[in-house]
Each structure stands twice: as structure tokens, then as C-alpha cells.
Scaffold this motif. Structure first.
Motif, mmCIF file in Angstrom:
data_model
loop_
_atom_site.group_PDB
_atom_site.id
_atom_site.type_symbol
_atom_site.label_atom_id
_atom_site.label_comp_id
_atom_site.label_asym_id
_atom_site.label_seq_id
_atom_site.Cartn_x
_atom_site.Cartn_y
_atom_site.Cartn_z
ATOM 1 N N LEU B 338 0.808 -1.214 0.000
ATOM 2 C CA LEU B 338 0.000 0.000 0.000
ATOM 3 C C LEU B 338 0.843 1.267 0.000
ATOM 4 O O LEU B 338 0.314 2.364 -0.129
ATOM 5 N N ASP B 339 2.142 1.117 0.204
ATOM 6 C CA ASP B 339 3.043 2.265 0.226
ATOM 7 C C ASP B 339 2.593 3.288 1.269
ATOM 8 O O ASP B 339 2.565 4.485 1.021
ATOM 9 N N GLN B 340 2.174 2.780 2.431
ATOM 10 C CA GLN B 340 1.732 3.678 3.500
ATOM 11 C C GLN B 340 2.347 3.242 4.824
ATOM 12 O O GLN B 340 2.803 2.106 4.963
ATOM 13 N N ASP B 341 2.321 4.148 5.789
ATOM 14 C CA ASP B 341 2.710 3.782 7.143
ATOM 15 C C ASP B 341 1.483 3.214 7.847
ATOM 16 O O ASP B 341 0.363 3.655 7.599
ATOM 17 N N PRO B 342 1.698 2.249 8.746
ATOM 18 C CA PRO B 342 0.539 1.677 9.431
ATOM 19 C C PRO B 342 -0.159 2.726 10.305
ATOM 20 O O PRO B 342 0.509 3.507 10.978
ATOM 21 N N ILE B 343 -1.476 2.745 10.244
ATOM 22 C CA ILE B 343 -2.243 3.693 11.063
ATOM 23 C C ILE B 343 -2.330 3.174 12.498
ATOM 24 O O ILE B 343 -2.205 3.931 13.445
ATOM 25 N N LEU B 344 -2.528 1.866 12.637
ATOM 26 C CA LEU B 344 -2.553 1.256 13.975
ATOM 27 C C LEU B 344 -1.213 0.560 14.205
ATOM 28 O O LEU B 344 -0.766 -0.229 13.379
ATOM 29 N N LYS B 345 -0.592 0.849 15.313
ATOM 30 C CA LYS B 345 0.679 0.200 15.644
ATOM 31 C C LYS B 345 0.415 -1.189 16.213
ATOM 32 O O LYS B 345 -0.717 -1.547 16.519
ATOM 33 N N GLN B 346 1.463 -1.967 16.346
ATOM 34 C CA GLN B 346 1.284 -3.271 16.960
ATOM 35 C C GLN B 346 2.350 -3.523 18.018
ATOM 36 O O GLN B 346 3.213 -2.682 18.254
ATOM 37 N N VAL B 347 2.277 -4.688 18.658
ATOM 38 C CA VAL B 347 3.159 -4.977 19.786
ATOM 39 C C VAL B 347 4.492 -5.516 19.253
ATOM 40 O O VAL B 347 4.500 -6.392 18.385
ATOM 41 N N PRO B 348 5.627 -5.018 19.764
ATOM 42 C CA PRO B 348 6.916 -5.555 19.329
ATOM 43 C C PRO B 348 6.973 -7.060 19.571
ATOM 44 O O PRO B 348 6.522 -7.535 20.609
ATOM 45 N N THR B 349 7.502 -7.788 18.606
ATOM 46 C CA THR B 349 7.434 -9.250 18.672
ATOM 47 C C THR B 349 8.803 -9.869 18.413
ATOM 48 O O THR B 349 9.483 -9.504 17.457
ATOM 49 N N PHE B 350 9.205 -10.777 19.264
ATOM 50 C CA PHE B 350 10.437 -11.544 19.068
ATOM 51 C C PHE B 350 10.080 -12.907 18.510
ATOM 52 O O PHE B 350 9.127 -13.545 18.973
#
Lengths: 280, 480
Positions: B338-350
Motif C-alpha cells: 500500500l506504500d503507506q505507514d501503518p495507522i494502527l501500531k502493533q506490539v513488538p514481537t520476538f
């Protein structure tokens, strides 16, 4: 006005297409009278998108699909809040002498010259002189040119193509919004009025009363020194108010066309376009 | 009154701000609650419970010796989301589901995102729910996830984060609709002029989505809901939705495949089925292709889908998108397609799959939350800070034995919401599961399921693990 537009373009290829490269100008820009609150472009087959800003400050997205495919869908959704550019009345009172400064402004004088589909030929120049008459008002002259075209040309689809020039339309007078716009640009430029081509959407609140509301639309913007750009829609004989959503602008259709591309393939191509605009 | 002694304990609270003032969008609710006595409230709660039992709104807990069907606990203090916050959620979810659907199309076709090494190929090919049988199979309208339930939580600063996507058979929407109906009956005075957006259109929108994916855009398609049967934990929901949409609810044995077409047995003979809203996992859909021991599926169904004669919602193979390892790459997908930045962030994941990440995980188990990549419903999970030494050791061995199947995240914060407890009102942690429908356009049910961890301090909101729910109000934008 808060408007949501959905614009879907589908191409079906009779023989698989390859190396399909496209430039998309479907992102409503932020302007003093338009703000974009949401925008999303979806392309199928799924492919990476990239973007850049062109000479006319349009947000352009581009992509290329290398693998053979028999269908391409370009689906854009946008939500914008529009303001009425004419809320304080019409910008009358600017004399033609004010246009002299435009020649020195590189960003404006670009829109006073010939371009691919807009030709300032002698017949068009004479017609523009006739409409202008004794008037020394830039805005009112541009408006009169638009009204003159509305009165003397017929809105008919299927006669002209995307490659029809202003001269051809001037001769046969049957065409669509793109042709009305090209001819109005030629007549304005013949009078030295900087005029640019705008592509976008038109929200038709009384369904069916306006031309070009269920497809991508086009109109003219003229530059008034000290006041900026003002839109006029010759196809509907209307000033461009908050019912209009701007997508891109340029010298003519060639600069501002919503979807432009090329592909390799031997078969034929069918295009289906749907545009819907609703008020939120 | 009821809320006078309420203590936010300086945690992010939905109803009260940092200065312990009621947030503006809760003001009206607070005033109305204040006019109610505790006795009056208790009486209303009894009415609510009776209503739920009479409606048969229940779920089943697996792994419980009592094996009982239970009423889903309900808390009557609604969760309220103002219009501007909801707009962000809605925009973010539309963006996210669009990217996930493009990703699924790509994974089952050209695999550009893997070839461009934005996502490692082995992550996808090793996903438990990846279905190679569907490579180069076109699904109607190129949509894979038609119904998505995305779990959101709120960070300490109140911003919404995506915790997980449920793109297989997400459940819970029936509680949203039933909770609202019950609240309106028992607390009509709370609604008044509050400006709560209706949830009534869900069934119609869901049916519209199913009809939209009918093979060859067939008009008036026959749609059915396929359930595993009444022993399933969500059977109530299956029958509820089928009834609301006015379509047949069927079990595997009610369907038969003849010459690659699916038919339903009816009292008047066989009737061709065009669209199946299936609430059965991929594994059990067709004993000829997936699990041979499945008694729930329909032999030949997969072939009918491959031949394009019947559409499934959701499509087969969507599990590769809601795999918890894939989750770590969704932000990259949004950028890529989509060539966009995410509007909703998410949880950092290992990712235990990644050697460097795995070292970190094994060194920090007591601080992390570990999740199995393909489990849902709160099963197969380790909450480091609350786990015993034995549990931590057990997970250490599990991770080493099968790293692809585990991810770890820092302990995330869940916002709290005033919730009725015995005799008083206390803060309890909540999440939010909005429901997204992808058809001709993307519909998002205003609100969704707010789940609340009824145990003090707990952050496990799953109904199977002691969670309850709340009515969720999305407000209309204020009038200018």
C-alpha cells in the motif's frame, strides 16, 4: 463537506498482458480548501507500490506487473473534507494588466502556453476575443468562456477519444468533460490567462442533475494574481465549490490523467470504470 | 455514588483521565449511573442474567471436567468510544485488512513479497495453516478474509495497538448484538440521547458480503452456514447468525458434492449451494484432502472450491496471515503493498524462529509473554511474570524443540474500565475485538466485542479463561 469516493478501474485482457507499467494519480492532495483524511490504493494482482511527486506537485503512485496476467484492478478509496472556494463571493475585479507578472513566475507561465492537447490556434483566439468583448476582468472573462462553451457545445460521449485536441473539439463541438476542459484551457490561454487542467470527482447531491458525476471528471482552474487558483466547470456551467474533489492537475489530460500505463500483449483490452461519491 | 470510591490506581482508565476526572464522552453515562441505587442496579443485573439464560446465550469451556455450557458473564457498565477515536480505529483496520488480503493473494500466486525478501520465504511455507493445495487457485473477487476479528488493546498512553488478527473463524459477534439488545431492554434510560451508533446492520452486511463472493457473480446465490454442530463452543453464535441472515444452518452431513458442485439435502431434493459461511477449521473441511478422520466435513468440498463452483468465507488457507509469526511482518506488508505507514501500531514481537531473537527470549522468559504461533483462545500461552519456575522451564523446552511455533512479546498493557464486582465498582482490564467485513466494500461494525478480565489484575480476557464482556458504544460525531 465530508465526501467519500470510491474509484475502481478494471482491465480485462483477451491475451495475458506482461510488463504492465502504470502511473496512478488518484491521491487527493491537501490544499487550502481540501484536506484528505483517508486514502487507500489497492492493486490486484498484488504488487509493491512506490510513489513520487511530479512537476505539477501531484502525488503519483506507480507499479509494474511483470508476470503474465489477464486482469488488473486499481481500486482507490478516499475521504476528504472540502471547503467552498467561493464562500466569500466571486473574485471579480482583477484587470488583465495584473497578468503581466505571470510571465516571470515559472510555475504559473507554464499554464499560459500550448501543450499536447491544448493548442492556441488563430480560430480559437478569435473566438476567445469575441467572448471577452470589452471586458477587462480576468475572472469574469474566464467564467464567460466556460458559459459560452456550455451553451455552444454538446455533451455526448463516444465521439471523441482521450487523444482529441482542443482544435478538433472546437470544430465539431461534441464531446465530454475532458474536451470542454481542453477547449476552455485553449481559449483562456489565448487571452493570456494561466489555466490548468484538473482531474477529480464531482459529488452530485441531486442524483442525475450533473454531468460527469459517475466517472472521473475534469475542469479548469485559472490563476488570479494575488488570489491563487479558482476552479470553473464548463461541462456543468458551475464554479468549482465544495462538491468537487481534486485529484491531480497539469497542463492537460496528459499530465493529470488518473491512470496511465503501458503493457506488452497481443490481445485486446476492455476497461470498466466505476466512480461513486457519497456524503458522510 | 456508585463510582465515588472508584480508584484508577494511576493506570490508564477508559472512563477517568489522569487527574481522575471523568472523560467527556463518559459524562452522560456517569450522571445516569449516579441516579441509580445499588438495589436498583442489582435488580437490573438479575433481569439481564435471566434474559441471557432464556435466550440461550452460552458457550462451552473445553478441557473442563464439568464440561458445562455457561452463560458468558456480562458487565452492565458499557465501554464508550468517541467518534474521533473510532475513526482512527476504522481507518487503521481498513488499511490492515486490505494489506492482509493482498498478502494472501500474493502468497498463493506470484509470491512477490517473498521473492523480494520482505518476508522470509520459510516463515510462510512453514506456517501450519499454509495450504499449498491453493497455490494458483483463484478465489472469487480475490478476497480471502471476508470476516476478520482483530484484537486491539490500549497502551499506557491510550493509543490503540493491534494484538492479533483473527482471520480464520473469528467468533464473538453474536455477543455484540445480544449485549446491545439486552442493554436496551434493561437500561433504556442509559441510551436516551447518548448518540450511540447502531449495530443492527451487521447481519445484512454479512449476508451482502457472502452474496458478493458468489462464483461468477451469480445473482440470488444460495448461502448457507456450515457448523461443526451443537457441541461446538460457538454453536449459539452459528445458529444466531444463520437466523439473523435468514439462511440455512447445515452440518457436513447435510451437504453432498456431485460432479464438483455442492448440494444441500432438502425435503424437496438437492439444492445447489453457492456460498458457504463455514465455521469449521480448514483441517476438518474435507476428509479427502485434509484430516482423514474428520466427521464434520464434506468429502469433495475442496475440489469444488478449486474448480470455482462454490465460495467459502473465509477462504481456505487464511491461517497463514493470522499466524503469530506472520503478525510480526504486517507493518512491512502495509508498506509493501500500500506504500503507506501503518495507522494502527502493533506490539513488538520476538521470533523464536530467528536465532538472535531466540537467544533473547530464552534469556528473558520471566519478563515475556510467550505464545504458540497457531493457537488461539488464550491456550498455549506463558505469562512470564506470573508463571512458576516449572512452567517457565516447560516453555523453555517447548521453544527449543519447536522454535517456529513460538513468539514472545513484552508484557503489554491493557487499559482498565470500571466494572461491577461484588458490592462495588473496580477497574478491570479490557480489550476490544472489532469485526471487519470485506466484500464489495469494507464494513466495520461500530464497536465490537469488549472483553473484560473479571479476575482482579488479570489480563486474560478470553471467555474460556474467566473473561466477560461489555456492551461497546461508538458515539456519533458531535453535531456542529
Amino acid at each position: 463537506m465530508k465526501l467519500r469516493a470510491h474509484h475502481r478501474t478494471e482491465y480485462l485482457y483477451s491475451q495475458p498482458a506482461r510488463s504492465n507499467s502504470n502511473e496512478i494519480r488518484l491521491q487527493p492532495p491537501h490544499t487550502p480548501w481540501q484536506s484528505r483524511s483517508f486514502w487507500l490504493l489497492k492493486v490486484l494482482p498484488a504488487t509493491p507500490l512506490r510513489h513520487y511527486v511530479d512537476l505539477h506537485r501531484n502525488g503519483v503512485h506507480h507499479f509494474e506487473i511483470g508476470e503474465p496476467h489477464s486482469r488488473l484492478v486499481i481500486d482507490a478509496t478516499s475521504t476528504v473534507i472540502t471547503l467552498n472556494r467561493y464562500a466569500d463571493g466571486e473574485p471579480a475585479g482583477i484587470p488583465f494588466s495584473a497578468l503581466e507578472t505571470c510571465r516571470e513566475d515559472a510555475e504559473v507561465t507554464l499554464y499560459q502556453k500550448d501543450s499536447r492537447y491544448v493548442r492556441i490556434d488563430p480560430a480559437i483566439w478569435r473566438a476567445a476575443i469575441d467572448v471577452k468583448g470589452e471586458s477587462d476582468d480576468v475572472y469574469l472573462t474566464a467564467k464567460a468562456i466556460g458559459e459560452h462553451l456550455y451553451d455552444t457545445c454538446r455533451y455526448v460521449s463516444g465521439i471523441t477519444t482521450v487523444n482529441t485536441t482542443s482544435t478538433e473539439f472546437f470544430q465539431n463541438r461534441h464531446g465530454v468533460c475532458q474536451d470542454f476542459t481542453h477547449l476552455m484551457l485553449a481559449m483562456c490561454r489565448a487571452m493570456d490567462i494561466p489555466a490548468r487542467y484538473v482531474s477529480g470527482y464531482l459529488y452530485d447531491h441531486r442524483r442525475g442533475s450533473l454531468r460527469g458525476a459517475h466517472q472521473s471528471h475534469a475542469w479548469v482552474e485559472v490563476h488570479l494574481p494575488g488570489h491563487g487558483w479558482f476552479g470553473l466547470d464548463p461541462t456543468n456551467r458551475r464554479p468549482v465549490d465544495d462538491h468537487y474533489v481534486t485529484l491531480a492537475s497539469g497542463r492537460d489530460y496528459d499530465d493529470a490523467s488518473p491512470v496511465k500505463g503501458s503493457f506488452m500483449g497481443s490481445g485486446s483490452r476492455v476497461m470498466n470504470v466505476t466512480v461513486s461519491v457519497e456524503e458522510l | 455514588m456508585l463510582l465515588d470510591s472508584y480508584d484508577t490506581e494511576d493506570l490508564f482508565d477508559e472512563m477517568f483521565d489522569g487527574g481522575r476526572e471523568v472523560r467527556p464522552h463518559y459524562q452522560l453515562l456517569r450522571e445516569r449511573l449516579d441516579t441509580m441505587s445499588r438495589e436498583e442496579l442489582d435488580q437490573k443485573i438479575k433481569n439481564l442474567e435471566t434474559l441471557f439464560i432464556r435466550q440461550g446465550i452460552t458457550f462451552t469451556v473445553y478441557g473442563d471436567q464439568r464440561g458445562t455450557e455457561r452463560v458468558f458473564p456480562f458487565d452492565p457498565i458499557p465501554r464508550i468510544i468517541p467518534a474521533d477515536e473510532w475513526q482512527i480505529i476504522e481507518d487503521g483496520l481498513v488499511q490492515r485488512i486490505t494489506a492482509l488480503n493482498l498478502f494472501l493473494y500474493d502468497v498463493y500466486h506470484e509470491r512477490k513479497i517473498l521473492r523480494d525478501k520482505v518476508i522470509p520465504e520459510e516463515v510462510v511455507l512453514s506456517a501450519a495453516h499454509y495450504r499449498p493445495e491453493f497455490v494458483d487457485v483463484d478465489v472469487p473477487r480475490d478476497i480471502y478474509i471476508h470476516i476478520c476479528g482483530t484484537d486491539l488493546i490500549r497502551d499506557r498512553d491510550g493509543s490503540y495497538l493491534v494484538l492479533e488478527d483473527n482471520g480464520r473463524c473469528p467468533s464473538g459477534v453474536s455477543y455484540v448484538l445480544e449485549n446491545r439488545m439486552a442493554m436496551k431492554r434493561v437500561f433504556p434510560n442509559l441510551f436516551g440521547s447518548a448518540g450511540v451508533r447502531s449495530v443492527d446492520s451487521y447481519a445484512a452486511d454479512l449476508l451482502g458480503t457472502l452474496q458478493y463472493i458468489a462464483p461468477h457473480a451469480k445473482p440470488d446465490p444460495v448461502c448457507v452456514l456450515l457448523t461443526p454442530g451443537h457441541y461446538n463452543s460457538a454453536y449459539f453464535e452459528h445458529s444466531f447468525l444463520a437466523r439473523q441472515m435468514g439462511i440455512e444452518i447445515v452440518e457436513g452431513r447435510d451437504l453432498i458434492v456431485v460432479d464438483g458442485y455442492v448440494y444441500m439435502r432438502t425435503t424437496r431434493g438437492l439444492l445447489q449451494v453457492d456460498v458457504i459461511y463455514r465455521r469449521i477449521d480448514d483441517d476438518f473441511l474435507d476428509p479427502k484432502v485434509f484430516r482423514k478422520d474428520s466427521m464434520l466435513g464434506v468429502p469433495g468440498l475442496v475440489e469444488a472450491v478449486q474448480r470455482g463452483n462454490v465460495a467459502l468465507a473465509n477462504a481456505i488457507g487464511t491461517g497463514v496471515a493470522d499466524d503469530k509469526v506472520t503478525y510480526a511482518y504486517v507493518e512491512k506488508m502495509i508498506k509493501y503493498y500500500l506504500d503507506q505507514d501503518p495507522i494502527l501500531k502493533q506490539v513488538p514481537t520476538f521470533l523464536a524462529w530467528d536465532e538472535k531473537d531466540r537467544g533473547y527470549i530464552l534469556d528473558h522468559l520471566p519478563e515475556l509473554v510467550v505464545k504458540a504461533a497457531n493457537e488461539s483462545g488464550g491456550y498455549g500461552m506463558l505469562i512470564g511474570p506470573k508463571a512458576s519456575k516449572e512452567e517457565i522451564e516447560k516453555f523453555r523446552q517447548l521453544i527449543i524443540a519447536n522454535p517456529r511455533n513460538y513468539i514472545a512479546q513484552p508484557v503489554v498493557y491493557f487499559s482498565r474500565h470500571p466494572t461491577l464486582t461484588d458490592g462495588t465498582v473496580e477497574g478491570r482490564h479490557v480489550d476490544l475485538r472489532p469485526f471487519v467485513l470485506s466484500g464489495e466494500r469494507t464494513h466495520i461494525l461500530p464497536g465490537g466485542l469488549t472483553r473484560v478480565a473479571l479476575k482482579k489484575g488479570s489480563i486474560v480476557v478470553n471467555s474460556s479463561q474467566g473473561g466477560g464482556s461489555k456492551d461497546t458504544w461508538v458515539l456519533h460525531p458531535p453535531r456542529k
